[in-house]
Design an enzyme around this catalytic site. Sequence first.
Site, PDB file in Angstrom:
ATOM      1  N   SER A   1       1.103  -1.231  -0.049  1.00 36.16           N
ATOM      2  CA  SER A   1       0.080   0.110   0.107  1.00 36.16           C
ATOM      3  C   SER A   1       0.772   1.374   0.170  1.00 36.16           C
ATOM      4  O   SER A   1       1.625   1.504   0.838  1.00 36.16           O
ATOM      5  CB  SER A   1      -1.041  -0.055   1.245  1.00 36.16           C
TER       6      SER A   1
ATOM      7  N   HIS B   1      -1.441  -1.041  -4.135  1.00 33.47           N
ATOM      8  CA  HIS B   1      -2.830  -0.602  -3.488  1.00 33.47           C
ATOM      9  C   HIS B   1      -2.642   0.870  -3.108  1.00 33.47           C
ATOM     10  O   HIS B   1      -1.713   1.396  -2.702  1.00 33.47           O
ATOM     11  CB  HIS B   1      -2.821  -1.379  -2.054  1.00 33.47           C
TER      12      HIS B   1
ATOM     13  N   ASP C   1      -4.737   3.935  -1.770  1.00 31.95           N
ATOM     14  CA  ASP C   1      -5.736   4.257  -0.584  1.00 31.95           C
ATOM     15  C   ASP C   1      -6.043   5.780  -0.694  1.00 31.95           C
ATOM     16  O   ASP C   1      -5.502   6.854  -0.527  1.00 31.95           O
ATOM     17  CB  ASP C   1      -5.268   4.192   0.811  1.00 31.95           C
TER      18      ASP C   1
ATOM     19  N   MET D   1      -8.527   8.589   0.560  1.00 26.85           N
ATOM     20  CA  MET D   1      -9.223   9.267   1.302  1.00 26.85           C
ATOM     21  C   MET D   1      -9.695  10.491   1.299  1.00 26.85           C
ATOM     22  O   MET D   1      -8.892  11.435   1.039  1.00 26.85           O
ATOM     23  CB  MET D   1      -8.432   9.151   2.765  1.00 26.85           C
TER      24      MET D   1
ATOM     25  N   HIS E   1      -8.478   1.822  -3.754  1.00 29.72           N
ATOM     26  CA  HIS E   1      -9.517   1.664  -2.732  1.00 29.72           C
ATOM     27  C   HIS E   1     -10.125   2.915  -2.422  1.00 29.72           C
ATOM     28  O   HIS E   1      -9.472   3.838  -1.708  1.00 29.72           O
ATOM     29  CB  HIS E   1      -8.722   1.022  -1.487  1.00 29.72           C
TER      30      HIS E   1
ATOM     31  N   MET F   1     -11.906   5.397  -0.108  1.00 25.55           N
ATOM     32  CA  MET F   1     -12.608   5.410   1.268  1.00 25.55           C
ATOM     33  C   MET F   1     -13.356   6.923   1.190  1.00 25.55           C
ATOM     34  O   MET F   1     -12.649   7.770   1.655  1.00 25.55           O
ATOM     35  CB  MET F   1     -11.520   5.247   2.377  1.00 25.55           C
TER      36      MET F   1
ATOM     37  N   MET G   1     -11.956  -5.000   5.622  1.00 24.76           N
ATOM     38  CA  MET G   1     -11.194  -4.345   6.140  1.00 24.76           C
ATOM     39  C   MET G   1     -10.728  -5.019   7.825  1.00 24.76           C
ATOM     40  O   MET G   1     -11.659  -5.358   8.268  1.00 24.76           O
ATOM     41  CB  MET G   1     -11.586  -2.809   6.686  1.00 24.76           C
TER      42      MET G   1
ATOM     43  N   GLY H   1      -8.638   4.613   7.543  1.00 22.35           N
ATOM     44  CA  GLY H   1      -8.079   6.093   7.805  1.00 22.35           C
ATOM     45  C   GLY H   1      -6.542   6.382   7.977  1.00 22.35           C
ATOM     46  O   GLY H   1      -6.086   7.271   7.723  1.00 22.35           O
ATOM     47  N   PHE H   2      -6.040   5.238   8.662  1.00 22.43           N
ATOM     48  CA  PHE H   2      -4.629   5.500   8.921  1.00 22.43           C
ATOM     49  C   PHE H   2      -3.840   4.133   8.577  1.00 22.43           C
ATOM     50  O   PHE H   2      -4.378   2.896   9.022  1.00 22.43           O
ATOM     51  CB  PHE H   2      -4.367   6.013  10.255  1.00 22.43           C
ATOM     52  N   GLY H   3      -2.738   4.255   8.364  1.00 18.06           N
ATOM     53  CA  GLY H   3      -1.719   3.017   8.392  1.00 18.06           C
ATOM     54  C   GLY H   3      -1.160   2.798   9.410  1.00 18.06           C
ATOM     55  O   GLY H   3      -1.165   3.632  10.563  1.00 18.06           O
ATOM     56  N   GLY H   4      -0.640   1.762   9.856  1.00 21.80           N
ATOM     57  CA  GLY H   4       0.302   1.529  10.890  1.00 21.80           C
ATOM     58  C   GLY H   4      -0.527   1.129  12.157  1.00 21.80           C
ATOM     59  O   GLY H   4      -0.127   1.024  13.334  1.00 21.80           O
TER      60      GLY H   4
ATOM     61  N   ASP I   1      -6.933  -6.091   4.426  1.00 22.18           N
ATOM     62  CA  ASP I   1      -6.403  -4.681   4.385  1.00 22.18           C
ATOM     63  C   ASP I   1      -6.160  -4.147   5.926  1.00 22.18           C
ATOM     64  O   ASP I   1      -7.395  -3.785   6.297  1.00 22.18           O
ATOM     65  CB  ASP I   1      -7.211  -3.724   3.409  1.00 22.18           C
ATOM     66  N   GLY I   2      -5.254  -3.898   6.470  1.00 25.21           N
ATOM     67  CA  GLY I   2      -4.857  -3.259   7.423  1.00 25.21           C
ATOM     68  C   GLY I   2      -4.269  -4.284   8.543  1.00 25.21           C
ATOM     69  O   GLY I   2      -4.785  -5.353   9.243  1.00 25.21           O
ATOM     70  N   GLY I   3      -3.133  -3.823   8.894  1.00 22.37           N
ATOM     71  CA  GLY I   3      -2.399  -4.540  10.110  1.00 22.37           C
ATOM     72  C   GLY I   3      -1.854  -5.736   9.687  1.00 22.37           C
ATOM     73  O   GLY I   3      -1.527  -6.679  10.488  1.00 22.37           O
TER      74      GLY I   3
ATOM     75  N   GLY J   1       0.838  -2.076   4.253  1.00 22.58           N
ATOM     76  CA  GLY J   1       1.607  -0.728   3.899  1.00 22.58           C
ATOM     77  C   GLY J   1       2.792  -1.116   4.823  1.00 22.58           C
ATOM     78  O   GLY J   1       4.040  -0.987   4.221  1.00 22.58           O
TER      79      GLY J   1
HETATM   80  C1  DX5 Z   1      -6.146   2.119   5.972  1.00 20.11           C
HETATM   81  C2  DX5 Z   1      -5.908   1.576   4.520  1.00 20.11           C
HETATM   82  C3  DX5 Z   1      -4.772   0.498   4.360  1.00 20.11           C
HETATM   83  C4  DX5 Z   1      -3.579   0.820   4.892  1.00 20.11           C
HETATM   84  C5  DX5 Z   1      -2.801  -0.280   5.406  1.00 20.11           C
HETATM   85  O1  DX5 Z   1      -7.112   3.103   5.834  1.00 20.11           O
HETATM   86  O2  DX5 Z   1      -7.007   1.184   3.851  1.00 20.11           O
HETATM   87  O3  DX5 Z   1      -4.481   0.276   3.154  1.00 20.11           O
HETATM   88  O4  DX5 Z   1      -2.575   1.408   3.900  1.00 20.11           O
HETATM   89  O5  DX5 Z   1      -1.544   0.102   6.072  1.00 20.11           O
HETATM   90  P1  DX5 Z   1      -0.916  -0.827   7.044  1.00 20.11           P
HETATM   91  O6  DX5 Z   1      -0.529  -2.011   6.277  1.00 20.11           O
HETATM   92  O7  DX5 Z   1       0.110  -0.028   7.805  1.00 20.11           O
HETATM   93  O8  DX5 Z   1      -1.954  -1.142   8.299  1.00 20.11           O
HETATM   94 ZN    ZN Z   2      -6.753   0.223   1.487  1.00 15.12          ZN
END
Ligand code: DX5
Ligand code: ZN
Length: 226
Positions: free
Chosen positions: A6, A31, A33, A35, A64, A66, A135, A140-143, A173-175, A195
């Site tokens: 991502s 990927h 994202d 937003m 993606h 959002m 999801m 909303g946020f990575g990490g 997607d996510g974590g 990501g």
């Molecule tokens: C979250 C995004 C994800 C994000 C995942 O809102 O949709 O695609 O980039 O990031 P990580 O892998 O850091 O959780």
């Molecule tokens: Zn995503």
Amino acid sequence: MIIAPSLLASDFGRFAHEATRADRSGAEWLHLDIMDGQFVPNISFGPAVVEAVRPHFSRYCDVHLMCEKPEILLQPFVKAGADGMTIHVELGAQVTPLLWKIRSLGRRVGLGVNPPTNINEVRPYLSQIDVLLIMTVNPGFGGQSFIHECVPKIQQAAAWRRELGLKYHIEVDGGINLETACECARAGADVFVSGTALFHQRNLGAAVRKMRAAVHNAHTESLFQL
Ligand code: DX5
Ligand code: ZN
């Protein structure tokens, strides 16, 4: 199985370089994202950025959305080079026309579902989609940390796919890191968006290969356990 780094976790000052790293890593999808500050409490980047990075990634670009009003963005993302676009089931009455619009634009059709939303909400659309995006964090946020309570949704999506004889991808997607990717693979996921766990590695190619091998092993083991 598909690994999808991502771009949200990349260095925003060097998008072209980061997309090139992803391309050389051998990852099947990139990927992206999107937003809008409405559907999620953050703003990322739009069609102009996707258009600028597009020439640097040679395979599938997975957009993606959002966003509260994706209908105004579909055409611009097609122009920017999206191969597939995912909208969210939480948009309610907008979902059916949006899925049709993506299909009519000749792109792969994705439907996303957030952690608090019941998986039954996606059931009516399964025959119309190519990708079901589950999801595993609140978008909303990575990490963020993977929400384990989402795993039964993957199992349900995989059960429906078998029962209905459908072929949609199950994307998580996510974590997603080595460990959580394996947990999702055992539950039936086949597209792994990651990501932080990938882009923050110095050697992205090695990280992608490691994740692919781990997921492959987890999947094979789960077949033997059946
Ligand atoms: C979250 C995004 C994800 C994000 C995942 O809102 O949709 O695609 O980039 O990031 P990580 O892998 O850091 O959780
Ligand atoms: Zn995503």
